[in-house]
Write a protein that holds these residues in place. Structure first.
Motif, PDB file in Angstrom:
ATOM      1  N   CYS A  34     -10.774 -19.384  11.741  1.00  0.00           N
ATOM      2  CA  CYS A  34      -9.424 -19.667  11.379  1.00  0.00           C
ATOM      3  C   CYS A  34      -8.702 -18.366  11.605  1.00  0.00           C
ATOM      4  O   CYS A  34      -7.581 -18.522  12.330  1.00  0.00           O
ATOM      5  N   ILE A  35      -9.352 -17.490  11.473  1.00  0.00           N
ATOM      6  CA  ILE A  35      -8.704 -16.099  11.954  1.00  0.00           C
ATOM      7  C   ILE A  35      -8.482 -16.163  13.735  1.00  0.00           C
ATOM      8  O   ILE A  35      -7.483 -15.709  14.161  1.00  0.00           O
ATOM      9  N   LEU A  36      -9.523 -16.764  14.275  1.00  0.00           N
ATOM     10  CA  LEU A  36      -9.435 -16.659  15.968  1.00  0.00           C
ATOM     11  C   LEU A  36      -8.133 -17.809  15.983  1.00  0.00           C
ATOM     12  O   LEU A  36      -7.496 -17.386  17.186  1.00  0.00           O
ATOM     13  N   GLY A  37      -7.869 -18.823  15.318  1.00  0.00           N
ATOM     14  CA  GLY A  37      -6.989 -19.807  15.642  1.00  0.00           C
ATOM     15  C   GLY A  37      -5.640 -18.946  15.472  1.00  0.00           C
ATOM     16  O   GLY A  37      -4.788 -19.133  16.076  1.00  0.00           O
ATOM     17  N   ILE A  38      -5.508 -18.189  14.321  1.00  0.00           N
ATOM     18  CA  ILE A  38      -4.189 -17.319  14.238  1.00  0.00           C
ATOM     19  C   ILE A  38      -3.887 -16.491  15.407  1.00  0.00           C
ATOM     20  O   ILE A  38      -2.875 -16.379  15.787  1.00  0.00           O
ATOM     21  N   VAL A  39      -4.895 -15.821  15.966  1.00  0.00           N
ATOM     22  CA  VAL A  39      -4.727 -15.022  16.851  1.00  0.00           C
ATOM     23  C   VAL A  39      -4.369 -15.777  18.260  1.00  0.00           C
ATOM     24  O   VAL A  39      -3.551 -15.387  19.078  1.00  0.00           O
ATOM     25  N   ALA A  40      -5.281 -16.925  18.509  1.00  0.00           N
ATOM     26  CA  ALA A  40      -4.803 -17.711  19.582  1.00  0.00           C
ATOM     27  C   ALA A  40      -3.144 -18.441  19.365  1.00  0.00           C
ATOM     28  O   ALA A  40      -2.427 -18.473  20.494  1.00  0.00           O
ATOM     29  N   LEU A  41      -2.796 -18.517  18.423  1.00  0.00           N
ATOM     30  CA  LEU A  41      -1.471 -18.990  18.006  1.00  0.00           C
ATOM     31  C   LEU A  41      -0.301 -17.970  18.695  1.00  0.00           C
ATOM     32  O   LEU A  41       0.764 -18.299  19.221  1.00  0.00           O
ATOM     33  N   PHE A  42      -0.578 -16.531  18.079  1.00  0.00           N
ATOM     34  CA  PHE A  42       0.147 -15.603  18.352  1.00  0.00           C
ATOM     35  C   PHE A  42       0.167 -15.307  19.846  1.00  0.00           C
ATOM     36  O   PHE A  42       1.280 -15.001  20.454  1.00  0.00           O
ATOM     37  N   VAL A  43      -0.981 -15.434  20.511  1.00  0.00           N
ATOM     38  CA  VAL A  43      -0.925 -15.372  22.104  1.00  0.00           C
ATOM     39  C   VAL A  43      -0.130 -16.346  22.733  1.00  0.00           C
ATOM     40  O   VAL A  43       0.634 -16.088  23.649  1.00  0.00           O
ATOM     41  N   VAL A  44      -0.353 -17.600  22.103  1.00  0.00           N
ATOM     42  CA  VAL A  44       0.591 -18.744  22.716  1.00  0.00           C
ATOM     43  C   VAL A  44       1.982 -18.485  22.434  1.00  0.00           C
ATOM     44  O   VAL A  44       3.072 -18.686  23.475  1.00  0.00           O
ATOM     45  N   MET A  45       2.561 -17.844  21.607  1.00  0.00           N
ATOM     46  CA  MET A  45       3.946 -17.492  21.219  1.00  0.00           C
ATOM     47  C   MET A  45       4.394 -16.253  21.790  1.00  0.00           C
ATOM     48  O   MET A  45       5.530 -16.207  22.517  1.00  0.00           O
ATOM     49  N   VAL A  46       3.387 -15.461  21.934  1.00  0.00           N
ATOM     50  CA  VAL A  46       3.954 -14.071  22.642  1.00  0.00           C
ATOM     51  C   VAL A  46       3.960 -14.091  24.395  1.00  0.00           C
ATOM     52  O   VAL A  46       4.495 -13.738  24.987  1.00  0.00           O
ATOM     53  N   SER A  47       2.807 -14.824  24.918  1.00  0.00           N
ATOM     54  CA  SER A  47       2.715 -15.031  26.209  1.00  0.00           C
ATOM     55  C   SER A  47       3.633 -15.554  27.042  1.00  0.00           C
ATOM     56  O   SER A  47       3.776 -14.931  27.967  1.00  0.00           O
ATOM     57  N   PRO A  48       4.551 -16.340  26.688  1.00  0.00           N
ATOM     58  CA  PRO A  48       5.661 -16.579  27.688  1.00  0.00           C
ATOM     59  C   PRO A  48       6.611 -15.481  28.011  1.00  0.00           C
ATOM     60  O   PRO A  48       7.178 -15.513  28.786  1.00  0.00           O
ATOM     61  N   ASP A  49       6.931 -14.810  26.852  1.00  0.00           N
ATOM     62  CA  ASP A  49       7.628 -13.617  27.263  1.00  0.00           C
ATOM     63  C   ASP A  49       7.122 -12.754  27.978  1.00  0.00           C
ATOM     64  O   ASP A  49       7.799 -12.140  28.848  1.00  0.00           O
ATOM     65  N   MET A  50       5.890 -12.488  27.842  1.00  0.00           N
ATOM     66  CA  MET A  50       5.192 -11.603  28.676  1.00  0.00           C
ATOM     67  C   MET A  50       5.186 -12.019  30.108  1.00  0.00           C
ATOM     68  O   MET A  50       5.371 -11.258  31.146  1.00  0.00           O
ATOM     69  N   LEU A  51       5.053 -13.273  30.444  1.00  0.00           N
ATOM     70  CA  LEU A  51       5.242 -13.955  31.978  1.00  0.00           C
ATOM     71  C   LEU A  51       6.431 -13.762  32.219  1.00  0.00           C
ATOM     72  O   LEU A  51       6.523 -13.556  33.642  1.00  0.00           O
ATOM     73  N   ASN A  52       7.544 -13.971  31.729  1.00  0.00           N
ATOM     74  CA  ASN A  52       8.914 -13.960  32.261  1.00  0.00           C
ATOM     75  C   ASN A  52       9.261 -12.310  32.388  1.00  0.00           C
ATOM     76  O   ASN A  52      10.451 -12.188  33.194  1.00  0.00           O
ATOM     77  N   ASN A  53       8.708 -11.489  31.786  1.00  0.00           N
ATOM     78  CA  ASN A  53       9.212  -9.999  32.034  1.00  0.00           C
ATOM     79  C   ASN A  53       8.735  -9.421  33.462  1.00  0.00           C
ATOM     80  O   ASN A  53       9.161  -8.296  33.745  1.00  0.00           O
ATOM     81  N   ARG A  54       8.065 -10.241  34.174  1.00  0.00           N
ATOM     82  CA  ARG A  54       7.323  -9.764  35.566  1.00  0.00           C
ATOM     83  C   ARG A  54       8.611  -9.666  36.419  1.00  0.00           C
ATOM     84  O   ARG A  54       9.427 -10.425  36.493  1.00  0.00           O
TER      85      ARG A  54
END
Length: 54
Positions: A34-54
């Motif tokens: 469950c904790i790994l699922g939470i981490v994966a959800l936050f990665v999914v939420m944060v990663s589009p912003d990291m990809l768009n800032n390049r």
């Protein structure tokens, strides 16, 4: 960063499940999943912003 309410509610559900499984049921493997699922959800939420800032 936009926080998707569906993903946030899923993360909250996983957090409650992790607390229940880790501390009340002593099911460590499922609690850490469950904790790994939470981490994966936050990665999914944060990663589009990291990809768009390049």
């Amino acid at each position: 960063m936009t926080w998707d309410p569906v993903l946030l509610s899923l993360a909250a559900f996983l957090a409650v499940c992790a607390i229940y499984l880790l501390f009340l049921r002593n099911a460590v493997m499922w609690g850490f999943l469950c904790i790994l699922g939470i981490v994966a959800l936050f990665v999914v939420m944060v990663s589009p912003d990291m990809l768009n800032n390049r």
